[in-house]
Design an enzyme around this catalytic site. Structure first.
Site, short mmCIF file in Angstrom:
data_model
loop_
_atom_site.label_atom_id
_atom_site.label_comp_id
_atom_site.label_asym_id
_atom_site.label_seq_id
_atom_site.Cartn_x
_atom_site.Cartn_y
_atom_site.Cartn_z
N LYS A 180 -21.78 4.68 -6.07
CA LYS A 180 -20.38 5.84 -7.48
C LYS A 180 -20.59 4.43 -7.91
O LYS A 180 -20.59 5.41 -9.50
CB LYS A 180 -19.28 6.00 -6.45
CG LYS A 180 -18.60 4.49 -5.88
CD LYS A 180 -17.24 4.26 -6.96
CE LYS A 180 -16.53 2.61 -6.26
NZ LYS A 180 -16.14 2.03 -6.69
N ALA B 148 -36.75 -2.00 2.74
CA ALA B 148 -37.23 -0.46 2.48
C ALA B 148 -36.41 0.23 3.29
O ALA B 148 -37.36 -0.51 4.51
CB ALA B 148 -38.80 -0.24 2.09
N CYS C 57 -19.75 1.14 -2.99
CA CYS C 57 -20.02 1.23 -4.18
C CYS C 57 -20.86 1.23 -4.72
O CYS C 57 -20.88 1.92 -6.10
CB CYS C 57 -19.16 -0.34 -3.34
SG CYS C 57 -17.12 -0.42 -3.27
N ARG D 77 -18.62 5.71 3.72
CA ARG D 77 -19.24 6.62 3.38
C ARG D 77 -20.46 6.47 2.29
O ARG D 77 -20.94 5.76 2.78
CB ARG D 77 -17.72 5.47 2.42
CG ARG D 77 -16.53 5.72 2.52
CD ARG D 77 -15.03 4.60 1.24
NE ARG D 77 -15.68 3.48 1.39
CZ ARG D 77 -14.87 2.10 1.11
NH1 ARG D 77 -14.22 2.83 -0.21
NH2 ARG D 77 -14.85 1.28 0.82
N ASP E 95 0.66 -1.62 0.21
CA ASP E 95 -0.34 -0.26 0.16
C ASP E 95 0.90 1.12 -0.12
O ASP E 95 1.78 0.85 0.21
CB ASP E 95 -0.58 0.50 1.05
CG ASP E 95 -1.78 0.94 1.26
OD1 ASP E 95 -3.41 0.44 0.82
OD2 ASP E 95 -2.05 1.93 0.72
N GLU F 191 -14.39 -8.10 -8.15
CA GLU F 191 -14.45 -9.13 -6.70
C GLU F 191 -16.30 -8.93 -6.59
O GLU F 191 -16.98 -7.45 -6.82
CB GLU F 191 -13.29 -7.91 -5.99
CG GLU F 191 -14.25 -8.44 -4.75
CD GLU F 191 -14.13 -9.91 -4.01
OE1 GLU F 191 -13.08 -10.41 -4.52
OE2 GLU F 191 -15.18 -11.32 -3.90
N1 LIG Z 1 -15.02 -2.62 0.09
C1 LIG Z 1 -15.71 -3.15 -0.98
O1 LIG Z 1 -16.74 -3.52 0.02
C2 LIG Z 1 -15.56 -3.73 -2.38
C3 LIG Z 1 -15.11 -2.68 -3.60
N2 LIG Z 1 -14.59 -2.72 -4.38
C4 LIG Z 1 -14.16 -2.46 -5.25
O2 LIG Z 1 -12.28 -2.30 -4.96
C5 LIG Z 1 -12.33 -1.43 -4.72
C6 LIG Z 1 -10.93 -0.47 -3.40
O3 LIG Z 1 -12.44 -1.18 -2.70
P1 LIG Z 1 -12.05 -0.32 -1.13
O4 LIG Z 1 -11.06 -2.00 -0.95
O5 LIG Z 1 -13.45 -0.22 -0.85
O6 LIG Z 1 -11.42 0.72 -1.27
P2 LIG Z 1 -10.14 1.70 -0.04
O7 LIG Z 1 -9.57 3.04 0.04
O8 LIG Z 1 -10.19 0.98 1.53
O9 LIG Z 1 -8.76 0.71 -0.09
C7 LIG Z 1 -7.96 1.07 -1.55
C8 LIG Z 1 -6.08 0.66 -1.20
O10 LIG Z 1 -5.62 1.34 -1.94
C9 LIG Z 1 -4.38 2.05 -1.96
N3 LIG Z 1 -3.71 2.65 -3.01
C10 LIG Z 1 -4.11 3.66 -3.44
N4 LIG Z 1 -3.42 3.83 -4.49
C11 LIG Z 1 -2.56 3.33 -4.01
C12 LIG Z 1 -1.21 2.87 -5.39
N5 LIG Z 1 -0.74 4.35 -6.67
N6 LIG Z 1 -0.07 1.54 -4.98
C13 LIG Z 1 -1.05 0.74 -4.00
N7 LIG Z 1 -2.26 0.93 -3.34
C14 LIG Z 1 -2.49 2.29 -3.21
C15 LIG Z 1 -4.77 2.91 -0.36
O11 LIG Z 1 -4.11 4.08 0.31
C16 LIG Z 1 -5.99 1.83 0.18
O12 LIG Z 1 -5.57 1.22 1.49
C17 LIG Z 1 -12.84 -0.11 -5.74
O13 LIG Z 1 -12.97 -0.51 -6.89
C18 LIG Z 1 -14.10 -1.11 -5.64
O14 LIG Z 1 -15.20 -0.26 -6.07
C19 LIG Z 1 -15.14 -4.68 -4.71
C20 LIG Z 1 -15.96 -5.00 -4.28
C21 LIG Z 1 -15.90 -5.47 -2.65
O1 LIG Z 2 -18.76 -3.96 -5.23
C1 LIG Z 2 -19.22 -4.01 -3.92
O2 LIG Z 2 -18.62 -2.89 -3.57
C2 LIG Z 2 -20.01 -4.38 -2.91
O3 LIG Z 2 -21.23 -3.67 -2.89
C3 LIG Z 2 -22.28 -3.97 -2.99
O4 LIG Z 2 -21.71 -4.71 -1.33
P1 LIG Z 2 -22.01 -3.59 -0.08
O5 LIG Z 2 -22.23 -1.83 -0.24
O6 LIG Z 2 -20.69 -3.88 0.91
O7 LIG Z 2 -23.39 -3.65 0.98
P2 LIG Z 2 -25.03 -4.56 0.43
O8 LIG Z 2 -24.49 -5.64 1.22
O9 LIG Z 2 -25.03 -3.99 -0.99
O10 LIG Z 2 -25.62 -3.30 1.00
C4 LIG Z 2 -25.40 -1.81 0.42
C5 LIG Z 2 -26.92 -0.77 1.05
O11 LIG Z 2 -27.92 -1.15 0.15
C6 LIG Z 2 -28.46 -1.33 1.69
N1 LIG Z 2 -29.30 -2.01 1.42
C7 LIG Z 2 -30.02 -3.39 1.08
C8 LIG Z 2 -30.17 -4.13 1.17
C9 LIG Z 2 -31.93 -4.05 1.29
O12 LIG Z 2 -32.68 -4.64 1.34
N2 LIG Z 2 -31.91 -2.58 1.57
C10 LIG Z 2 -31.30 -1.04 1.88
O13 LIG Z 2 -31.53 -0.50 1.78
C11 LIG Z 2 -27.24 -1.07 3.15
O14 LIG Z 2 -27.92 -0.50 4.05
C12 LIG Z 2 -26.49 -0.68 2.40
O15 LIG Z 2 -26.59 0.85 2.49
C13 LIG Z 2 -22.60 -5.37 -3.34
O16 LIG Z 2 -23.75 -6.00 -2.59
C14 LIG Z 2 -21.39 -6.41 -3.32
O17 LIG Z 2 -21.67 -7.66 -4.32
C15 LIG Z 2 -20.52 -5.36 -4.13
O18 LIG Z 2 -19.35 -6.09 -3.94
#
Ligand SMILES: NC(=O)C1=CN([C@@H]2O[C@H](COP(=O)(O)OP(=O)(O)OC[C@H]3O[C@@H](n4cnc5c(N)ncnc54)[C@H](O)[C@@H]3O)[C@@H](O)[C@H]2O)C=CC1
Ligand SMILES: O=C(O)[C@H]1O[C@H](OP(=O)(O)OP(=O)(O)OC[C@H]2O[C@@H](n3ccc(=O)[nH]c3=O)[C@H](O)[C@@H]2O)[C@H](O)[C@@H](O)[C@@H]1O
Length: 447
Positions: A274, A263, A271, A342, A32, A159
């Site tokens: 955005k 609801a 996620c 977020r 990181d 993912e």
């Molecule tokens: N948070 C989630 O539940 C999920 C996230 N995603 C996707 O995964 C990606 C990451 O999301 P999060 O983990 O939530 O973000 P996050 O902001 O928690 O983590 C991103 C990490 O990347 C690091 N970083 C930034 N620029 C960098 C660079 N140039 N080199 C190395 N490290 C660097 C940051 O310091 C940070 O620790 C996004 O595209 C998101 O949409 C996909 C599925 C689930």
């Molecule tokens: O791309 C991502 O980062 C992830 O985004 C969501 O996961 P997450 O954001 O962790 O949370 P969710 O469980 O999907 O909930 C999202 C939002 O919807 C709301 N929600 C969910 C379910 C529902 O019935 N009603 C409702 O208002 C939750 O309160 C929350 O604010 C997707 O469920 C994941 O599959 C995906 O990988």
């Protein structure tokens, strides 16, 4: 010899992926750009709250007593490139400031830092959520700039984990999707995911654009389900129906299903909001904007919910101004079992009421530190009981188990008025009403 894996970006996705890869038996090196994160992870501490992650991390991080030692962390790109056969890119892809489009600068920077060090055969695997077409562009960049030339290849492996269930979802995914351009890339990824595949996770092999689109369309579908039921809640409110019973009844149809039909104040997080906006922006660039105009409506139904919650609170307080009113807010994170604030609907509602003169006190089991950082001017309390002290109205905005387990009789002794507004349709109305509370939820009759 077993594959060596690196993980670039150790946030919610990357830290979980790194620990899970070690759990699957691989040697893993995480990187990181934030030194504090790397120091914490190397000590076996998780920089955020994710159930089960700290245990998994400590099971594998080198230097922790009794660990397998298969996982360690660095900030050195040359070391990372030399270590790994496969490099997973897990950096953030937020919304651009003032625009709908995705900010790809973090992914581009990560690939630019890694590429000059790729001197031997290697596979770079994108996991971040990106606009369709990014993988094509990044593959061309790699081919042009990597010293190893065509021996440095790209693949895309979106993912689908949910926060709060990240460890379980990573180790036992519903499906694994890979966008590849060669048999070699497919073979390597089959090796990485051999264990979940053996346990039944389907493995979908496709091209780059489809892999990228599977991710954004899955999140768009989930967002659509939530906004659909929230639109039904609005109609229920107008017609005197009960959206919770409606969701239950339509959910018995297998084709519809019960999940994601709760609801309330709508979706937030790093996620869904955005991702649907970036998807619309990308479709516009591709000349396919008409295909996704419905997502604009999904977004506005969702954002409207927050304002409606504020109005519901105003009404419960007798209409008019919030000035001098004490409002307790239970929940700050965008969902339970996470510390992630977020784009949290709960904090947005709390912030709106505060800006309108209400005296807001927030409590959240795990999100206090992040909430304070983002909204330093809100009031905060150390427990639910403290938060409701003297409150004219209690807002339940994130459905933590801890809030469902609250004793309404005990809380009733602390508040000025026994009014609870359930923004998540998750409390038991009867339990609260029995203790003399006025219970109201969005899209449900007032009883
Ligand atoms: N948070 C989630 O539940 C999920 C996230 N995603 C996707 O995964 C990606 C990451 O999301 P999060 O983990 O939530 O973000 P996050 O902001 O928690 O983590 C991103 C990490 O990347 C690091 N970083 C930034 N620029 C960098 C660079 N140039 N080199 C190395 N490290 C660097 C940051 O310091 C940070 O620790 C996004 O595209 C998101 O949409 C996909 C599925 C689930
Ligand atoms: O791309 C991502 O980062 C992830 O985004 C969501 O996961 P997450 O954001 O962790 O949370 P969710 O469980 O999907 O909930 C999202 C939002 O919807 C709301 N929600 C969910 C379910 C529902 O019935 N009603 C409702 O208002 C939750 O309160 C929350 O604010 C997707 O469920 C994941 O599959 C995906 O990988």
């Amino acid at each position: 010899m077993s594959l060596k894996i690196t993980v670039i970006g150790t946030g919610y996705l990357g830290a979980t992926h790194a620990a899970a890869m070690a759990e699957l038996g691989f040697e893993v090196l995480g990187l990181d750009v934030v030194p504090e994160k790397i120091e914490m992870l190397q000590r076996g501490e998780v920089p955020m709250y994710e159930p089960g992650l700290e245990e998994l991390l400590r099971k594998h991080v080198e230097g922790i007593e009794g660990s397998t030692g298969r996982l360690r962390f660095t900030m050195d790109w040359a070391e990372l490139a030399a270590f790994g056969d496969i490099h997973f890119v897990c950096v953030n892809t937020p919304q651009k400031h003032g625009e709908y489009a995705c900010d790809m600068s973090y992914v581009d920077a990560a690939i630019a830092s890694l590429t000059p060090h790729l001197k031997g055969p290697s596979l770079v695997v994108g996991k971040s959520t990106v606009p369709v077409g990014s993988a094509d562009r990044l593959a061309a960049y790699l081919a042009e700039h990597a010293p190893a030339g065509e021996d440095a290849e790209l693949a895309w492996n979106p993912e689908f984990l949910r926060e709060g269930f990240a460890v379980q979802d990573t180790l036992h995914p519903d499906r694994i999707v890979v966008g590849v351009r060669s048999d070699r890339a497919e073979k390597l990824l089959r090796e990485v995911y051999a264990t979940p595949m053996a346990e039944g996770s389907p493995f979908v092999v496709t091209d780059f654009p489809t892999a990228e689109l599977v991710k954004t369309s899955a999140n768009s579908f989930l967002a659509t389900k939530i906004s659909f039921i929230n639109a039904m809640a609005e109609v229920c409110e107008a017609a005197g129906g009960d959206v919770a019973r409606l969701a239950e009844a339509i959910g018995y149809d297998d084709r519809i299903g019960k999940k994601f039909l709760r609801a309330g104040i709508g979706f937030g997080g790093g996620c869904l909001p955005k991702d649907i906006r970036a998807f619309m922006a990308r479709a516009g660039e591709l000349g396919a904007d008409q295909a996704l105009t419905f997502l604009r409506e999904i977004d506005s139904i969702n954002m409207r919910r927050r304002g409606q919650m504020v109005e519901m609170a105003r009404e419960a307080l007798g209409g008019g101004s919030f000035l001098g009113k004490r409002v307790a807010v239970l929940g700050a994170t965008f969902k339970p079992d996470s510390d992630d604030v977020r784009d949290s609907p709960a904090l947005n509602v709390a912030g709106q009421i505060h800006l309108q003169g209400g005296q807001v006190t927030v409590y959240d089991p795990k999100g206090m530190e992040n909430a304070r950082r983002l909204f330093p001017t809100l009031g905060y309390a150390g427990s639910a009981l403290q938060a409701v002290r003297g409150a004219d109205v209690v807002l339940h905005l994130t459905e933590w188990r801890e809030f469902r387990d609250l004793d309404p009789a005990e809380l009733g002794r602390e508040v000025a008025c026994r009014i609870v507004l359930d923004g998540r349709n998750a409390l038991d109305p009867e339990l609260w009403r029995r203790e003399g509370w006025t219970y109201r939820a969005m899209g449900r009759p007032t009883a």
